[in-house]
Design a protein around this motif. Sequence first.
Motif, PDB file in Angstrom:
ATOM      1  N   LEU A   1       0.814  -1.212   0.000  1.00 51.48           N
ATOM      2  CA  LEU A   1       0.000   0.000   0.000  1.00 51.48           C
ATOM      3  C   LEU A   1       0.854   1.272   0.000  1.00 51.48           C
ATOM      4  O   LEU A   1       0.328   2.372  -0.002  1.00 51.48           O
ATOM      5  CB  LEU A   1      -0.928   0.029   1.218  1.00 51.48           C
ATOM      6  CG  LEU A   1      -2.016  -1.039   1.284  1.00 51.48           C
ATOM      7  CD1 LEU A   1      -2.789  -0.913   2.591  1.00 51.48           C
ATOM      8  CD2 LEU A   1      -2.953  -0.936   0.095  1.00 51.48           C
TER       9      LEU A   1
ATOM     10  N   THR B   1      -1.402   3.612   6.987  1.00 48.91           N
ATOM     11  CA  THR B   1      -1.292   3.602   5.531  1.00 48.91           C
ATOM     12  C   THR B   1      -2.541   2.995   4.917  1.00 48.91           C
ATOM     13  O   THR B   1      -3.011   3.439   3.867  1.00 48.91           O
ATOM     14  CB  THR B   1      -0.043   2.805   5.076  1.00 48.91           C
ATOM     15  OG1 THR B   1       1.112   3.403   5.664  1.00 48.91           O
ATOM     16  CG2 THR B   1       0.101   2.800   3.577  1.00 48.91           C
ATOM     17  N   CYS B   2      -3.094   1.994   5.579  1.00 45.73           N
ATOM     18  CA  CYS B   2      -4.283   1.333   5.033  1.00 45.73           C
ATOM     19  C   CYS B   2      -5.516   2.223   5.109  1.00 45.73           C
ATOM     20  O   CYS B   2      -6.505   1.972   4.423  1.00 45.73           O
ATOM     21  CB  CYS B   2      -4.537  -0.017   5.696  1.00 45.73           C
ATOM     22  SG  CYS B   2      -5.095   0.060   7.404  1.00 45.73           S
TER      23      CYS B   2
ATOM     24  N   LYS C   1      -5.880   5.068   3.854  1.00 42.73           N
ATOM     25  CA  LYS C   1      -5.994   5.909   2.661  1.00 42.73           C
ATOM     26  C   LYS C   1      -6.751   5.247   1.517  1.00 42.73           C
ATOM     27  O   LYS C   1      -7.681   5.830   0.977  1.00 42.73           O
ATOM     28  CB  LYS C   1      -4.603   6.332   2.203  1.00 42.73           C
ATOM     29  CG  LYS C   1      -3.878   7.169   3.232  1.00 42.73           C
ATOM     30  CD  LYS C   1      -2.467   7.448   2.843  1.00 42.73           C
ATOM     31  CE  LYS C   1      -1.743   8.125   4.001  1.00 42.73           C
ATOM     32  NZ  LYS C   1      -0.334   7.919   3.978  1.00 42.73           N
ATOM     33  N   ASP C   2      -6.338   4.063   1.116  1.00 35.94           N
ATOM     34  CA  ASP C   2      -6.881   3.478  -0.107  1.00 35.94           C
ATOM     35  C   ASP C   2      -7.459   2.080   0.033  1.00 35.94           C
ATOM     36  O   ASP C   2      -8.025   1.571  -0.913  1.00 35.94           O
ATOM     37  CB  ASP C   2      -5.791   3.441  -1.193  1.00 35.94           C
ATOM     38  CG  ASP C   2      -5.340   4.835  -1.580  1.00 35.94           C
ATOM     39  OD1 ASP C   2      -6.198   5.724  -1.675  1.00 35.94           O
ATOM     40  OD2 ASP C   2      -4.127   5.035  -1.777  1.00 35.94           O
ATOM     41  N   ALA C   3      -7.281   1.453   1.155  1.00 32.86           N
ATOM     42  CA  ALA C   3      -7.737   0.067   1.301  1.00 32.86           C
ATOM     43  C   ALA C   3      -9.248   0.012   1.506  1.00 32.86           C
ATOM     44  O   ALA C   3      -9.835   0.907   2.112  1.00 32.86           O
ATOM     45  CB  ALA C   3      -7.030  -0.602   2.477  1.00 32.86           C
ATOM     46  N   PRO C   4      -9.874  -1.047   1.007  1.00 28.55           N
ATOM     47  CA  PRO C   4     -11.306  -1.237   1.273  1.00 28.55           C
ATOM     48  C   PRO C   4     -11.550  -1.402   2.778  1.00 28.55           C
ATOM     49  O   PRO C   4     -10.688  -1.887   3.507  1.00 28.55           O
ATOM     50  CB  PRO C   4     -11.637  -2.536   0.526  1.00 28.55           C
ATOM     51  CG  PRO C   4     -10.544  -2.711  -0.465  1.00 28.55           C
ATOM     52  CD  PRO C   4      -9.330  -2.077   0.135  1.00 28.55           C
ATOM     53  N   GLU C   5     -12.735  -1.024   3.215  1.00 28.65           N
ATOM     54  CA  GLU C   5     -13.061  -1.048   4.640  1.00 28.65           C
ATOM     55  C   GLU C   5     -12.837  -2.417   5.272  1.00 28.65           C
ATOM     56  O   GLU C   5     -12.337  -2.519   6.381  1.00 28.65           O
ATOM     57  CB  GLU C   5     -14.498  -0.594   4.860  1.00 28.65           C
ATOM     58  CG  GLU C   5     -14.697   0.877   4.594  1.00 28.65           C
ATOM     59  CD  GLU C   5     -16.127   1.329   4.772  1.00 28.65           C
ATOM     60  OE1 GLU C   5     -16.952   0.570   5.301  1.00 28.65           O
ATOM     61  OE2 GLU C   5     -16.417   2.470   4.391  1.00 28.65           O
TER      62      GLU C   5
ATOM     63  N   GLU D   1     -10.717  -4.694   4.460  1.00 28.83           N
ATOM     64  CA  GLU D   1      -9.288  -4.936   4.624  1.00 28.83           C
ATOM     65  C   GLU D   1      -8.714  -4.117   5.771  1.00 28.83           C
ATOM     66  O   GLU D   1      -7.865  -4.599   6.521  1.00 28.83           O
ATOM     67  CB  GLU D   1      -8.541  -4.635   3.323  1.00 28.83           C
ATOM     68  CG  GLU D   1      -8.825  -5.658   2.253  1.00 28.83           C
ATOM     69  CD  GLU D   1      -8.070  -5.395   0.970  1.00 28.83           C
ATOM     70  OE1 GLU D   1      -7.026  -4.706   0.999  1.00 28.83           O
ATOM     71  OE2 GLU D   1      -8.524  -5.883  -0.068  1.00 28.83           O
TER      72      GLU D   1
END
Length: 105
Positions: free
Chosen positions: A24, A50-51, A53-57, A59
Amino acid sequence: MFFVFIDLALDDQAQELRAYLKSLGAEISTEKSPKGIEDDLHKIIGVCDTCFKDAPEQEIESVLNGIVSMLVTIPLERAENLVLAFSEKLTKATGQNLKMITLRV
């Protein structure tokens, strides 16, 4: 990606989390720390946001729960700073959905 850590050793869990967070964009090594699992957790917690920002909920929640599952294995007298650092990261979550995820965790 959905993480299930139940059947993994702590070192393997840490390695999976490091690799995922690095994918990520986190600045973290994929190699385990020679200082042990507590140092690994310290490094993982340091970049776990970091997660956010762009990771699906799903995850995000899996990553955070993975960290919790590792934290509870560390003896309390050595885990306090890790728990405080993790709690601080969770309080920095923004957005209603992300705040709800961190609250559940």
